[in-house]
Write a protein that holds these residues in place. Sequence first.
Motif, mmCIF file in Angstrom:
data_model
loop_
_atom_site.group_PDB
_atom_site.id
_atom_site.type_symbol
_atom_site.label_atom_id
_atom_site.label_comp_id
_atom_site.label_asym_id
_atom_site.label_seq_id
_atom_site.Cartn_x
_atom_site.Cartn_y
_atom_site.Cartn_z
ATOM 1 N N ARG A 1 0.850 -1.190 0.000
ATOM 2 C CA ARG A 1 0.000 0.000 0.000
ATOM 3 C C ARG A 1 0.885 1.240 0.000
ATOM 4 N N PRO A 2 0.376 2.382 -0.449
ATOM 5 C CA PRO A 2 1.169 3.612 -0.402
ATOM 6 C C PRO A 2 1.501 4.012 1.037
ATOM 7 N N VAL A 3 2.664 4.611 1.223
ATOM 8 C CA VAL A 3 3.116 5.055 2.534
ATOM 9 C C VAL A 3 2.756 6.533 2.687
ATOM 10 N N ARG A 4 2.097 6.867 3.775
ATOM 11 C CA ARG A 4 1.684 8.251 4.058
ATOM 12 C C ARG A 4 0.923 8.875 2.882
ATOM 13 N N GLN A 5 -0.070 8.166 2.389
ATOM 14 C CA GLN A 5 -0.915 8.598 1.273
ATOM 15 C C GLN A 5 -0.089 9.008 0.048
ATOM 16 N N GLY A 6 1.018 8.305 -0.201
ATOM 17 C CA GLY A 6 1.840 8.567 -1.384
ATOM 18 C C GLY A 6 3.001 9.503 -1.150
ATOM 19 N N TYR A 7 3.142 10.075 0.045
ATOM 20 C CA TYR A 7 4.243 10.991 0.323
ATOM 21 C C TYR A 7 5.472 10.281 0.879
ATOM 22 N N GLY A 8 5.367 8.996 1.150
ATOM 23 C CA GLY A 8 6.479 8.228 1.682
ATOM 24 C C GLY A 8 6.960 7.196 0.681
ATOM 25 N N LEU A 9 7.879 6.375 1.130
ATOM 26 C CA LEU A 9 8.494 5.383 0.267
ATOM 27 C C LEU A 9 8.642 4.071 1.028
ATOM 28 N N GLY B 1 8.760 -9.270 -1.744
ATOM 29 C CA GLY B 1 10.040 -9.551 -1.117
ATOM 30 C C GLY B 1 10.072 -9.112 0.324
ATOM 31 N N GLU B 2 11.282 -9.005 0.859
ATOM 32 C CA GLU B 2 11.471 -8.590 2.246
ATOM 33 C C GLU B 2 11.322 -7.080 2.355
ATOM 34 N N VAL B 3 10.457 -6.627 3.232
ATOM 35 C CA VAL B 3 10.208 -5.204 3.428
ATOM 36 C C VAL B 3 11.280 -4.658 4.376
ATOM 37 N N LEU B 4 12.150 -3.798 3.875
ATOM 38 C CA LEU B 4 13.233 -3.286 4.711
ATOM 39 C C LEU B 4 12.759 -2.150 5.612
ATOM 40 N N PHE B 5 12.183 -1.090 5.019
ATOM 41 C CA PHE B 5 11.765 0.052 5.833
ATOM 42 C C PHE B 5 10.807 0.946 5.073
ATOM 43 N N LYS B 6 10.159 1.840 5.833
ATOM 44 C CA LYS B 6 9.357 2.932 5.275
ATOM 45 C C LYS B 6 10.078 4.225 5.606
ATOM 46 N N ILE B 7 10.045 5.179 4.695
ATOM 47 C CA ILE B 7 10.687 6.479 4.919
ATOM 48 C C ILE B 7 9.766 7.570 4.413
ATOM 49 N N TRP B 8 9.704 8.679 5.114
ATOM 50 C CA TRP B 8 8.877 9.812 4.718
ATOM 51 C C TRP B 8 9.520 11.112 5.130
#
Length: 128
Positions: A91-99, A121-128
């Motif tokens: 799903r998008p991170v922070r309504q599309g403002y994150g990665l 795959g393996e989810v490493l991290f979310k960044i915003w």
Amino acid sequence: MDPISNMLNSIKNAGAVKLPSVVVPHSNLCFAVAELLAREGYVASVAKKGKKTRKYIEVGVSYVGARPRVTGVQRLSKPSRRMYMGVRDMRPVRQGYGLLVLSTPKGLMTGSEARKEHVGGEVLFKIW
């Protein structure tokens, strides 16, 4: 103990105190993550420095006006608990403002690239 977490928190903290760049220990995975963040605009520059056993990565911190580009990071898959995600779960991170950054069989990818390639795959991290 986790080199990716240390690198991400160093970048976030350097932006919070308005440093132009940060130096982190070198590893191939950390360098690949830094290059991906540079490609997506979350860091200004990435450079490998040093020789043989004393290698390090110099990461330029990116700013939008006076605010740092990286304001938050959430590490999802840790060495103590690996987390995997399929294409349908992304799903998008922070309504599309994150990665969202994943380690896939086709290499490191963002969440949107992985959806286009139809690979999980393996989810490493979310960044915003």
